[in-house]
Design a protein around this motif. Sequence first.
Motif: not given
Length: 237
Positions: A119-142
Motif C-alpha cells: 500500500l502507498p504512504d499515508a493512505v489509512l485513516d484508522r487501523v484496528f488490531i483487536l485481540f491478536p494472538d498473544p503468543w504467551p510463551k517466551k520463545r514465541h514472542h517473535k
Amino acid sequence: MAARRNTYGRRQGRPLRAGRKALLEEALPRLEITLPEEERPLRPQELFDPLPERLFLEIGFGGGEHLAWQAAHNPGTGFIGAEYFVTGVATLLGQLRERGAEAPLRIYLGDARDLMERLPDAVLDRVFILFPDPWPKKRHHKRRLIQRETLDLLARLLKDGGELRFATDDPGYLSWALQRLSDHPAFAWQVAGPADWRLRPDDWPPTRYEEKALKAGRRPAYLRLRRRPRKNTCYSS
C-alpha cells in the motif's frame, strides 16, 4: 514472506458447513484482494470505485462482527479486512449478509503485512488490531504482531492524525505492546486518565472474543493511538 505465513499454522480448522462454503465461493471472488504480480504499490483506486472519503483496515478480523458493524455504521468509508484463516472470512461474509452492509469492503486472505507492504504512504485513516494472538510463551514472542517492523509499516501507512486501535486481554502482551508503542516516535497514546484504557468508545463494538474473555474473568485493555504529524522522518527497524 514465507516465514511469516508459516507462523500461523493451518489456514482452516474444521471443514466449513455447506452454506458457509457456498457463500465463500459466491461472495469472496467479488471482494478478495489479489496483489499485483509486479512489485508495485497497490493503489486504493484499484480496490474502490468510487474512492471512499476514508479508508479503515482491520488486521485479523476473526469472526468479523466488529468489521461488519463498522461497515454498517460508517457511510463514506472504505474497509479492508485482512484475515489469514478461511473460517474467519466465511464468518465475516455471513455477518455482512445478515447486516446488509453497504459500505465498500474488500478482503485480503493472507498475512496482512504482505498487503501493507504494497500500500502507498499515508493512505489509512484508522487501523484496528483487536485481540491478536498473544503468543504467551517466551520463545514465541517473535511471532507477536506488535513488533517494531509492523509499527514502522503502520506509521508509514497512517495519515497524520490517523488512529490505531489495539485491544488485548493478555497482561503480558499489554505490557509488551505498551512498551513498543510508547517507544515509537510516530504514535501518541490517547489517554487522559487511569480508566481510559479500560473503556471502549461508543463506536467500538464488542467482539465475541472479548465477551469470551470477560466470561473467563480476563479484563481487556483498549488502546487508542494517534499518528503524530510527519516531520520528514523515516521510520525503519
